[in-house]
Design an enzyme around this catalytic site. Sequence first.
Site, PDB file in Angstrom:
ATOM      1  N   PRO A   2       3.829   3.775   5.105  1.00  0.00           N
ATOM      2  CA  PRO A   2       3.909   4.578   3.898  1.00  0.00           C
ATOM      3  C   PRO A   2       3.529   3.778   2.675  1.00  0.00           C
ATOM      4  O   PRO A   2       3.876   2.605   2.562  1.00  0.00           O
ATOM      5  CB  PRO A   2       5.368   4.992   3.817  1.00  0.00           C
ATOM      6  CG  PRO A   2       6.098   4.159   4.762  1.00  0.00           C
ATOM      7  CD  PRO A   2       5.141   3.544   5.684  1.00  0.00           C
ATOM      8  N   GLU A   3       2.851   4.406   1.750  1.00  0.00           N
ATOM      9  CA  GLU A   3       2.613   3.772   0.459  1.00  0.00           C
ATOM     10  C   GLU A   3       3.706   4.259  -0.484  1.00  0.00           C
ATOM     11  O   GLU A   3       4.604   4.998  -0.079  1.00  0.00           O
ATOM     12  CB  GLU A   3       1.183   4.095  -0.006  1.00  0.00           C
ATOM     13  CG  GLU A   3       0.171   3.629   1.044  1.00  0.00           C
ATOM     14  CD  GLU A   3      -1.273   3.544   0.592  1.00  0.00           C
ATOM     15  OE1 GLU A   3      -1.536   3.523  -0.607  1.00  0.00           O
ATOM     16  OE2 GLU A   3      -2.154   3.475   1.477  1.00  0.00           O
ATOM     17  N   LYS A  52       7.221  -0.300  -2.222  1.00  0.00           N
ATOM     18  CA  LYS A  52       7.417   0.183  -0.853  1.00  0.00           C
ATOM     19  C   LYS A  52       8.812  -0.119  -0.329  1.00  0.00           C
ATOM     20  O   LYS A  52       9.078   0.049   0.850  1.00  0.00           O
ATOM     21  CB  LYS A  52       6.349  -0.432   0.062  1.00  0.00           C
ATOM     22  CG  LYS A  52       4.931  -0.058  -0.357  1.00  0.00           C
ATOM     23  CD  LYS A  52       3.907  -0.825   0.423  1.00  0.00           C
ATOM     24  CE  LYS A  52       2.513  -0.616  -0.191  1.00  0.00           C
ATOM     25  NZ  LYS A  52       1.525  -1.527   0.379  1.00  0.00           N
ATOM     26  N   ARG A 286      -7.393  -6.727   5.860  1.00  0.00           N
ATOM     27  CA  ARG A 286      -7.297  -5.266   5.786  1.00  0.00           C
ATOM     28  C   ARG A 286      -8.685  -4.688   5.594  1.00  0.00           C
ATOM     29  O   ARG A 286      -9.583  -5.336   5.071  1.00  0.00           O
ATOM     30  CB  ARG A 286      -6.399  -4.833   4.623  1.00  0.00           C
ATOM     31  CG  ARG A 286      -5.006  -5.437   4.628  1.00  0.00           C
ATOM     32  CD  ARG A 286      -4.217  -5.117   5.877  1.00  0.00           C
ATOM     33  NE  ARG A 286      -3.996  -3.691   6.045  1.00  0.00           N
ATOM     34  CZ  ARG A 286      -3.019  -2.992   5.462  1.00  0.00           C
ATOM     35  NH1 ARG A 286      -2.188  -3.603   4.656  1.00  0.00           N
ATOM     36  NH2 ARG A 286      -2.882  -1.704   5.661  1.00  0.00           N
TER      37      ARG A 286
END
Length: 296
Positions: A2-3, A52, A286
């Site tokens: 989740p962001e 987060k 990433r």
Amino acid sequence: MPEGHSVHRIARQFERHFQGVPVAVSSPQGRFAPGAAQLDGHRIVRAMAVGKQMFLEFDHGLWLRVHLGIYGAWDFAGDITAGGTGEASTASIGAPRLTRLRMSEQEQLAPDIQSFPPEPIGAVRVRLLTEAAVADLRGPTACEVQTADEVAASIAKLGPDPLEVDATEGEEQFVAVVGRKPTPIALLLMDQAVLSGIGNVYRAELLFRARLNPFTPGRELADGVVRELWRDWTHLLRIGVETGRMYTMDDEDSGEERPEHWVYKRDGLPCLVCGTNVVMEELGGRKLYWCPVDQA
DNA sequence: CATCGATGTTGAG
DNA sequence: TCAACCTCGATGG
């Protein structure tokens, strides 16, 4: 996974359904048993999301810090509401419906539970249980009890979260830090010490929306450009918190067949603005997506 | 049904 | 730089 927007929504669920009443805290999986014992029976007085991470304050001054990491999730069940502020309770006049809601990077309603509380499914690190609602945490990167000082230290390591700090102060802080870094802006946006809550989706989309080359060093960006990044993140985060969806295209009512995002996971597909193929490159471990023409 | 990969972070080497 | 964490939907055979 989740962001930041999801974490704010999860915190909202705790405020709505767990605040002010005694909470039975347990660790069905066992791994968090000592921490659960420290919190068991106390009331939650506050739920706070910073980036987060989520922090739950209990009435005896101890806190629960949770970071979902890449596959953590909360499962809520019982007499709960799903989603944003405007949505009606699922409880009817008579017996409450026993809704089940999974909150991770996506939110989805699962089939209603048949009895309350439901049996824990899988490896539940921590279960928070009231008379009416239950929250099960699975697969988190972090789940620990903290003192108020430790919470303050955790938050101090984080860059500003637009929904948690004074807007002007947050913007000034972000502009100042970016302005002295030689680091590519694509890395700075993902650095939780610089700015809180942005993940890989919002990173790619923010850069496209600003038509910015992801590799531009922070200190080479004009202050106005950096301010606009802050403001756009604030904008997208607000939309995410209200809708539970990562809307990044500002035109929800256009065609149904439109892609969800400008560039995220669209490598090899034509840019929605100029038609050039979107490219992908690994940066800092990433995947980074961008349009080589619009973001030249 | 096995394998892969993910919207994340930490810590070993 | 990369494995580990240890979940689960998507993908492929």
